[in-house]
Write a protein that holds these residues in place. Structure first.
Motif, short mmCIF file in Angstrom:
data_model
loop_
_atom_site.label_atom_id
_atom_site.label_comp_id
_atom_site.label_asym_id
_atom_site.label_seq_id
_atom_site.Cartn_x
_atom_site.Cartn_y
_atom_site.Cartn_z
N SER A 78 0.83 -1.21 0.00
CA SER A 78 0.00 0.00 0.00
C SER A 78 0.86 1.26 0.00
N PRO A 79 0.41 2.33 -0.64
CA PRO A 79 1.14 3.60 -0.54
C PRO A 79 0.92 4.29 0.80
N ILE A 80 -0.13 3.89 1.54
CA ILE A 80 -0.37 4.48 2.86
C ILE A 80 0.21 3.54 3.91
N THR A 81 1.48 3.74 4.17
CA THR A 81 2.22 2.96 5.14
C THR A 81 3.50 3.70 5.47
N PHE A 82 4.18 3.26 6.52
CA PHE A 82 5.52 3.77 6.77
C PHE A 82 6.44 3.19 5.71
N VAL A 83 7.47 3.93 5.34
CA VAL A 83 8.33 3.54 4.23
C VAL A 83 9.02 2.19 4.43
N ALA A 84 9.08 1.70 5.66
CA ALA A 84 9.76 0.43 5.92
C ALA A 84 9.14 -0.73 5.15
N THR A 85 7.84 -0.68 4.90
CA THR A 85 7.17 -1.79 4.21
C THR A 85 7.73 -1.97 2.81
N SER A 86 7.77 -0.90 2.04
CA SER A 86 8.28 -0.98 0.67
C SER A 86 9.80 -1.01 0.65
N ASN A 87 10.45 -0.39 1.63
CA ASN A 87 11.90 -0.44 1.69
C ASN A 87 12.41 -1.87 1.76
N ALA A 88 11.63 -2.76 2.38
CA ALA A 88 12.03 -4.16 2.50
C ALA A 88 12.29 -4.78 1.14
N PHE A 98 3.03 -0.67 -5.86
CA PHE A 98 1.97 -0.20 -4.98
C PHE A 98 0.61 -0.40 -5.62
N ALA A 99 -0.39 -0.64 -4.77
CA ALA A 99 -1.79 -0.70 -5.19
C ALA A 99 -2.57 0.29 -4.33
N ASP A 100 -3.50 1.01 -4.92
CA ASP A 100 -4.22 2.06 -4.21
C ASP A 100 -5.05 1.50 -3.06
N VAL A 101 -5.45 2.40 -2.17
CA VAL A 101 -6.22 2.00 -1.00
C VAL A 101 -7.72 2.11 -1.26
N PRO A 110 -8.48 -4.67 -2.57
CA PRO A 110 -8.39 -5.93 -3.31
C PRO A 110 -8.55 -5.75 -4.82
N ALA A 111 -9.43 -4.84 -5.24
CA ALA A 111 -9.61 -4.59 -6.67
C ALA A 111 -8.34 -4.03 -7.29
N ALA A 112 -7.66 -3.15 -6.56
CA ALA A 112 -6.41 -2.59 -7.05
C ALA A 112 -5.31 -3.65 -7.09
N ILE A 113 -5.31 -4.56 -6.12
CA ILE A 113 -4.34 -5.67 -6.14
C ILE A 113 -4.55 -6.53 -7.37
N GLU A 114 -5.81 -6.86 -7.65
CA GLU A 114 -6.12 -7.71 -8.80
C GLU A 114 -5.60 -7.09 -10.10
N PRO A 339 1.90 9.55 1.46
CA PRO A 339 1.99 8.38 0.57
C PRO A 339 3.44 8.10 0.19
N VAL A 340 3.82 6.84 0.28
CA VAL A 340 5.19 6.46 -0.06
C VAL A 340 5.52 6.88 -1.48
N THR A 341 4.52 6.84 -2.36
CA THR A 341 4.72 7.19 -3.77
C THR A 341 4.98 8.68 -3.97
N MET A 342 4.84 9.46 -2.91
CA MET A 342 5.15 10.89 -2.97
C MET A 342 6.61 11.16 -2.62
N GLN A 343 7.27 10.17 -2.05
CA GLN A 343 8.65 10.36 -1.60
C GLN A 343 9.61 10.43 -2.80
N PRO A 344 10.58 11.36 -2.75
CA PRO A 344 11.52 11.51 -3.87
C PRO A 344 12.23 10.21 -4.25
N PHE A 345 12.62 9.42 -3.25
CA PHE A 345 13.32 8.17 -3.54
C PHE A 345 12.48 7.27 -4.42
N TYR A 346 11.21 7.14 -4.09
CA TYR A 346 10.34 6.24 -4.85
C TYR A 346 9.95 6.82 -6.20
N GLN A 347 9.90 8.13 -6.29
CA GLN A 347 9.65 8.72 -7.61
C GLN A 347 10.83 8.50 -8.53
#
Length: 392
Positions: A78-88, A98-101, A110-114, A339-347
């Motif tokens: 999810s993009p709504i999380t602390f960065v540690a989740t995606s950093n892993a 990422f899939a939207d919330v 679930p629809a976004a995951i699919e 949102p993690v997707t707003m962070q410069p590193f992820y962009q």
């Protein structure tokens, strides 16, 4: 001024004595309290195995590696999380996706995951985040993961004490290969810093044990060079093998002594958090400006946070001004999360923040209000009154 912060630990004399007893013992680390804490959590959630580690972030990193994340595959979260989740995913050499919330739960949709699974066959791991303690729709997510050949690693940093829709405890791994918890001071229980991974898979468990301590194995039955483990048929008591690259992600007995003591109070902690959440719900029920960000599953969530959505524009103010005025009055609110997707590193990695409209809509209005075990009803009433006053 008596500051009311968004979160705070509860430590009592029993907790303090548990730590003192450990300090007076012979083992401050790699001792019996680690196993005792692991067993306490495993028993509570109903999982076969538990591996305690130095932080929730360490747990997410190890879990990504144990789940097979690496070059050429991806981890979806999810993009709504602390960065540690995606950093892993990045730590493990894989690709973060990422899939939207969902607008009503702020949990991964679930629809976004699919949709993402259809677009990215390289997805190896799905990591749902039980945001603020509200469990995701794990049955739907597991069905999709199974169909795509992906495995699930639950980010339950907010969710110790939460229960799935079927009533079973989050962390039992009935829907996942692994579940990761955090014990930062503002979480359901605390060990100061610390984390833990649960799993029902023995092979995964053994790999986690190796990754936690430099990749070293001390299990006789799985030595890769058994001839080095003995001299003339007599076992070498000092022998161990580094079988893969691991890390120093161990937790101390001091922390686990606190954790064991805290676990005895977990149900009481969660009950108080749920009561406070319901008091907030009632207070804001008629408000046109303030809406709870989550309304479903109030008796399932561990309520690590109490996030609201505020129409700052309609109130004639901004979030920055609102938070500043609250702070001047002794109330420290917070925002979970950018949102993690707003962070410069992820962009720079290719994330396009505009692709996640629900996450951005939530973030634009998000504010986390104080919620912790020792928050009194009178203090909560003050929080509500101050917020309404600042919003006019």
């Amino acid at each position: 001024m008596n500051i009311i912060s968004y979160g705070r630990q509860h430590i009592d004399d029993e907790d303090i004595q548990a730590v003192v007893d450990c300090l007076r013992s012979n083992a401050l680390t790699q001792g019996p309290m680690v196993a005792q804490f692991e067993q306490a959590v495993a028993d509570y959630v109903g999982a076969r195995y538990a591996v305690a580690v130095s932080s929730g972030t360490a747990g997410l990193h190890m879990a990504a590696l144990a789940a097979g994340v690496g070059p050429g595959n991806a981890l979806l979260t999810s993009p709504i999380t602390f960065v540690a989740t995606s950093n892993a995913a990045v730590y493990a050499g894989g690709t973060p996706l990422f899939a939207d919330v969902d607008a009503d739960t702020v949990n991964i949709s679930p629809a976004a995951i699919e949709k993402k699974l259809a677009e990215h066959p390289e997805i190896r791991v799905i990591s749902p985040v039980h945001f603020s303690g509200l469990p995701c729709d794990m049955e739907a997510i597991k069905n999709m993961a199974d169909g795509a050949g992906a495995v699930i690693v639950e980010d339950a940093a907010h969710a110790l004490g939460s229960r799935y829709a079927d009533g079973s405890p989050v962390g039992n791994c009935k829907y996942s290969l692994m579940t990761v918890f955090s014990f930062h001071p503002v979480k359901s229980i605390t060990t100061g810093e610390g984390g833990l991974i649960t799993t029902n898979d023995e092979e995964t468990y053994r790999k986690l044990l190796r990754l936690r301590s430099h990749g070293i194995n001390k299990e006789v039955d799985t030595y890769q060079l058994p001839e080095n483990a003995q001299t003339d048929g007599v076992p070498n008591p000092w022998y161990h093998e580094m079988q893969e690259l691991g890390f120093h992600y161990r937790i101390t007995d001091i922390q686990c002594a606190l954790g064991v003591s805290q676990m005895k109070k977990l149900d009481t902690f969660v009950s108080r958090r749920r009561a406070l959440a319901k008091r907030y719900d009632a207070a804001f029920a008629g408000s046109k400006l303030i809406k709870p960000a989550q309304t479903a599953g109030r008796d399932c969530s561990a309520h690590h946070l109490y996030p609201v959505r505020i129409d700052f524009a309609a109130a004639g103010t901004t979030r920055a001004v609102c938070m500043g005025e609250l702070r001047q009055r002794g109330l420290i609110a917070q925002v979970h999360y950018i949102p993690v997707t707003m962070q410069p590193f992820y962009q720079r990695l290719g994330s396009v923040n505009a692709d996640y409209p629900q996450a951005n809509a939530y973030y634009a209005q998000a504010l986390s209000l104080p919620l912790y075990v020792d928050l009194t009803d009178a203090q909560q009433d003050s929080v509500i009154a101050l917020l309404l006053e600042v919003l006019g």
